[in-house]
Design a protein around this motif. Structure first.
Motif, PDB file in Angstrom:
ATOM      1  N   ALA A 159      22.548 -23.695  31.382  1.00  0.00           N
ATOM      2  CA  ALA A 159      22.676 -22.270  31.660  1.00  0.00           C
ATOM      3  C   ALA A 159      23.481 -21.627  30.543  1.00  0.00           C
ATOM      4  O   ALA A 159      24.410 -22.226  29.998  1.00  0.00           O
ATOM      5  N   ASP A 162      23.510 -14.927  30.956  1.00  0.00           N
ATOM      6  CA  ASP A 162      23.411 -14.465  32.340  1.00  0.00           C
ATOM      7  C   ASP A 162      22.416 -15.282  33.164  1.00  0.00           C
ATOM      8  O   ASP A 162      21.843 -14.800  34.129  1.00  0.00           O
ATOM      9  N   ASP A 163      22.230 -16.551  32.784  1.00  0.00           N
ATOM     10  CA  ASP A 163      21.352 -17.432  33.559  1.00  0.00           C
ATOM     11  C   ASP A 163      21.917 -17.708  34.946  1.00  0.00           C
ATOM     12  O   ASP A 163      23.125 -17.875  35.108  1.00  0.00           O
ATOM     13  N   MET A 164      21.047 -17.778  35.914  1.00  0.00           N
ATOM     14  CA  MET A 164      21.399 -18.322  37.231  1.00  0.00           C
ATOM     15  C   MET A 164      20.788 -19.720  37.308  1.00  0.00           C
ATOM     16  O   MET A 164      19.593 -19.889  37.068  1.00  0.00           O
TER      17      MET A 164
END
Lengths: 272, 272
Positions: A159, A162-164
């Protein structure tokens, strides 16, 4: 080994061994092993060797320590449902062994593959031991997680920005896997060894096959990286197989892996 | 230091330092530091000290090595969008420094807090370096993740059995956090220091406040565990603050933490 009450008592230390390479043990875990008089180690099969024990035995001299291997049933456990009897018996037997040693004033180490935080049987043991002897001094030392190790082998983040991110067992039903794919930017699917064709089919639906990569036996002898996961579909995959899917890709090249890096030894993947 | 071509060249090794306790370095990371002639370390503020450098300096003798600290802008990076200019400049400057050392045949270590797999700026550096010099030998050594370390401090798993786990920055919008809570069994919310009241409000909507726990500065001096996260709402929380929410609880006691264990030193939480 003396508590403030004057009573002799050992402690139980659960350590994450990391994914397999003994050099991925932490200094703290190694010290805990060195300071232990007994090791209680889990095995996946009734007469199989303990992978976790093998890892620590490569980093520390465990001769002269009491070593007991306890078989933990691999029966699927649903915490919300009832537990299988053989599972309960495994924990019970392991707890007996631990408490016998600590009762004799020995420090006990229980090694578990990867990081105890992620799906480790060690917490079933800890819970059982605590129920029987609430005052026992216990400690948990984190380990390198299998997903973190896969990421390092690929030299690509799980990640970023702004990765989830989500981490799920691939054995879940299609609907839950689809839900995860629809909601998240980055998906780590653990234990894909028995359901890879199904995972491939679902990823195809979302045109995400090219964003997926499979790492088998990460940080162990025989590690393999499949950048085209379809090539792994007909292989006899090891239990330690993880598929990582990232929708967003870093850099300008349209590939999951940072261009030009290849695998952990600088070789290109899919070329071994 | 000689490559097979006979050309002298150093290598870049990115190492995860773990969350703060130098004993949570891996043997492999420590060896990489010892074998490096140069260390390039990230700082969060222009004239601040590098936390990652401080961690390795406590475990290894770094005198005699070239040490350069590079300021990485904390500007929020959206991979799908355009990058802020100061961010680009940080990476560019760090890459220059790394390539200057490797060009002189030095092995360079770039330490990064936690595990590089999770939201580490190190991958921006790696990407930049690889773009400029694709043939450079690079390696990534995983570290103990902050979420894994929080789990160990709590002596409670992040995921167990058939749990679905997600890891997301708490700075995301309410809708995405709600979506994660609705979909997942276990949710780790990182960087809650500036948005805790909002997180508390959302968890209240789902009656999940009692399933949440907050760990601040895990494995660092001043570590605090708030089993009632409302008590942390008016504290001046450190950047390294994580809320973990688990819908399912292990054992029979209705608490997140295994009963009777307290914190990593055996003390009860909320009592310091």
């Amino acid at each position: 080994l003396k508590q403030s009450t004057g009573r002799t008592a050992g402690r139980l230390t659960i350590i994450g061994t990391g994914p397999g390479d003994p050099e991925l043990l932490t200094l703290k875990a190694l010290k805990a092993v060195e300071q232990a008089q007994a090791i209680v180690a889990p095995t996946g099969r009734p007469n199989g060797a303990s992978s976790a024990l093998e890892i620590i035995a490569q980093a520390a001299d465990i001769s002269g320590k009491q070593v007991v291997e306890v078989h933990f049933s691999m029966q699927k456990v649903r915490l919300s449902g009832s537990r299988h009897r053989s599972v309960e018996e495994s924990w019970s037997k392991a707890a007996d062994t631990v408490l016998e040693f600590t009762g004799q004033g020995m420090n006990v180490v229980f090694p578990t593959i990867g990081d105890p935080a992620f799906y480790s049987t060690a917490y079933y043991l800890l819970s059982t031991v605590q129920e029987r002897q609430p005052g026992l001094v216990t400690e948990v030392i984190p380990g390198i997680s299998s997903v973190g190790s896969c990421s390092s082998a690929l030299k690509a983040p799980l990640a970023l920005g702004d990765d989830m991110l989500c981490i799920i067992p691939a054995t879940f039903g299609d609907d839950r896997i689809r839900q995860a794919i629809e909601t998240f930017d980055s998906i780590a699917l653990m234990k894909v060894h028995r359901c890879l064709p199904r995972v491939i089919r679902i990823l195809e639906e979302y045109s995400l096959l090219e964003n997926a990569v499979l790492v088998e036996k990460c940080a162990l002898d025989g590690e393999r990286i499949f950048q085209d996961i379809r090539k792994a579909a007909h292989e006899d995959l090891h239990y330690f197989s993880t598929v990582i899917v990232r929708k967003q890709r870093m850099g300008t090249a349209g590939r999951f892996i940072v261009p030009g890096t290849g695998d952990r030894n600088g070789r290109n993947v899919d070329e071994r």
